[in-house]
Scaffold this motif. Structure first.
Motif, PDB file in Angstrom:
ATOM      1  N   SER A 127      40.911  -8.178  52.083  1.00 45.84           N
ATOM      2  CA  SER A 127      40.348  -7.091  52.900  1.00 45.84           C
ATOM      3  C   SER A 127      39.597  -7.610  54.125  1.00 45.84           C
ATOM      4  O   SER A 127      38.486  -7.171  54.425  1.00 45.84           O
ATOM      5  CB  SER A 127      39.437  -6.204  52.048  1.00 45.84           C
ATOM      6  OG  SER A 127      40.155  -5.616  50.988  1.00 45.84           O
ATOM      7  N   HIS A 128      40.193  -8.534  54.832  1.00 42.85           N
ATOM      8  CA  HIS A 128      39.577  -9.028  56.061  1.00 42.85           C
ATOM      9  C   HIS A 128      39.783  -8.023  57.194  1.00 42.85           C
ATOM     10  O   HIS A 128      40.741  -7.246  57.200  1.00 42.85           O
ATOM     11  CB  HIS A 128      40.168 -10.381  56.453  1.00 42.85           C
ATOM     12  CG  HIS A 128      39.666 -11.507  55.604  1.00 42.85           C
ATOM     13  ND1 HIS A 128      38.335 -11.860  55.552  1.00 42.85           N
ATOM     14  CD2 HIS A 128      40.319 -12.354  54.753  1.00 42.85           C
ATOM     15  CE1 HIS A 128      38.179 -12.878  54.736  1.00 42.85           C
ATOM     16  NE2 HIS A 128      39.364 -13.192  54.224  1.00 42.85           N
ATOM     17  N   ASN A 149      46.912  -8.715  52.799  1.00 45.17           N
ATOM     18  CA  ASN A 149      45.470  -8.733  53.089  1.00 45.17           C
ATOM     19  C   ASN A 149      44.677  -8.335  51.846  1.00 45.17           C
ATOM     20  O   ASN A 149      43.873  -7.402  51.876  1.00 45.17           O
ATOM     21  CB  ASN A 149      45.159  -7.799  54.257  1.00 45.17           C
ATOM     22  CG  ASN A 149      43.723  -7.938  54.743  1.00 45.17           C
ATOM     23  OD1 ASN A 149      43.049  -8.950  54.488  1.00 45.17           O
ATOM     24  ND2 ASN A 149      43.239  -6.924  55.434  1.00 45.17           N
TER      25      ASN A 149
END
Length: 464
Positions: free
Chosen positions: A224-225, A221
């Protein structure tokens, strides 16, 4: 002779395998006569030379590996201490401490300001920094360390509203809303004052939404969702709840077809753990929803029937946990893969008559005696990469390290935890906030849920 001691495969590898004979290659009796200086002695010498050659090559490779390790070690020894701290220690510090190190040099400032460092720091620093309280019109923050855990704007006045409620926190990001009949939603990082507005959900959850923010900083990720899950009561069906999810990757909401029967979900009890959102219910059960699997989870609470028990959910190192307090004990449980609770730690509650001094857990040296509460504390929601649970006791927030049997506390002027008073633990990180563009179609409701709509659940999209 020596070749006969070899295995057939090794003999063939070294050239000593049995040679196939052909009619044209038949040796005469003269050829079979031993020649001076030849025969089996020559084959033994060839074998010895081959073995020596293999040993030399193996020793050469071993020396090359050793030289490489020594070179790496010398490179580390000769690396300046400042570079070692910058590369290996800074990511484990809280955000306020890291930002102060930007003044060390231009290279440090450049490294700290890079997006990759922000992602790394949000993944490495996992200890609780303090708590937000949303009892007043503006939230307040109580840090465990007033210097290392300080925030530049703890009241979140950088958000475009004069009234804000902090409802959920996840690894450095906050999910807030305005407590109006039609709430506005925001995701922000209070350490960097970055924020973004979230479009309203398609199904209105009311002025007090049961939401949970899911943010898992990890190598997969890197962008940074995050996701926001809101549990809402199905219209005209009492005690039945559905779930709607906002994905920052898709930039839109979708409504799941999954439902659960829960009597009443407690709106301000939401936490995230292992990529799923969880809430307490008035039935003393835990309801969870995993948006990636589009699956509902349900489990009873761990303490059985106890009329005077108080409990809250939390997350420790990716596992869903529960802190339950009875008049006699304060216990912390963790939910296992088989949906069974296991006891992590238990602390006695010993009531003391007469005038009381400071809490016993702070009088004794760290780890020297079992932790004992002199009054039943109030459990609080918590999230930590460590084994730390939070309790509220007489105007103080107490953090209990289950592994090291250590206690830390901070005095807080906020009111006692009660319905309508949100206490949200927070980890100060540099996690970036993925910006979103408010969409009018997201608030249109079920009418926009046509074929192929992004508001549909993953199962519905696959079947379509």
């Amino acid at each position: 002779m020596i070749p006969s001691l070899l295995s057939p495969s090794l003999a063939l590898l070294l050239g000593f395998g049995k040679k196939q004979t052909h009619p044209g290659d038949m040796e005469s009796d003269d050829d079979k006569r031993p020649r001076s200086g030849g025969g089996e002695d020559d084959s033994g010498a060839d074998y010895a030379l081959a073995i020596q050659d293999i040993q030399r090559r193996l020793r050469r490779k071993s020396r090359d590996r050793l030289r490489g390790k020594i070179a790496d070690l010398l490179r580390l020894i000769n690396t300046p201490l400042a570079d070692i701290i910058r590369d290996h220690a800074l990511p484990y510090l809280p955000a306020a401490s890291v930002l102060r190190f930007r003044s060390v040099s231009a290279s440090w400032s450049q490294r700290i300001s890079s997006p990759l460092f922000a992602v790394t720091q949000s993944r490495c620093h996992r200890s609780i920094s303090g708590l937000f309280c949303s009892a007043a019109s503006l939230p307040s923050f109580a840090p465990f360390d007033p210097v290392a855990h300080a925030l530049p704007d703890p009241s979140l006045s950088f958000l475009p509203s004069s009234t804000i409620v902090v409802r959920s926190s996840s690894n450095g990001l906050l999910c807030c809303f305005t407590p109006f009949s039609r709430p506005s939603y925001f995701v922000c990082n209070p350490a960097t004052a970055d924020w973004t507005a979230i479009p309203p959900p398609p199904l209105h959850p009311g002025a007090d939404p049961a939401l949970a923010l899911i943010f898992e900083p990890s190598v997969p990720n890197l962008e940074s969702h995050y996701a926001i899950v809101i549990a809402f009561q199905i219209d005209r069906v009492e005690g039945v709840y559905g779930f709607q999810t906002f994905s920052s990757a898709a930039g839109s909401w979708w409504v799941s077809a999954e439902v659960c029967v829960a009597e009443c979900i407690i709106a301000d009890s939401g936490v995230s753990a292992g990529g799923a959102a969880y809430w307490r219910t008035t039935m003393q059960t835990v309801v969870g929803y995993d948006p990636s699997a589009d699956a509902v989870k349900m489990a009873p609470w761990p303490a059985g029937y106890e009329a005077e028990a108080r409990w809250e959910l939390g997350e420790m190192a990716g596992r869903l946990c529960c802190a339950a307090v009875t008049p006699a004990t304060a216990a912390v449980y963790a939910l296992g893969p088989s949906d069974r609770w296991s006891l992590l730690a238990s602390f006695d509650v010993v009531k003391v008559d007469g005038e009381e001094e400071e809490e016993e857990e702070e009088e004794e040296p760290k780890g020297s005696r079992p932790i004992v509460f002199k009054k039943p504390p109030q459990p609080l929601r918590f999230q930590s990469g460590n084994l730390e649970a939070l309790f509220w006791l007489e105007g103080r927030v107490v953090g209990v390290d289950l592994a090291g049997r250590r206690v830390r506390a901070v005095k807080f002027d906020g009111p006692q935890p009660a319905p309508g008073v949100d206490y949200v633990s927070h980890i100060n990180t540099l996690a970036p906030v993925v910006p979103q563009v408010a969409s009018t179609s997201a608030a249109a409701g079920p009418a926009v849920q046509g074929e192929g709509s992004s508001l549909e659940s993953p199962k519905n999209r696959e079947s379509a």
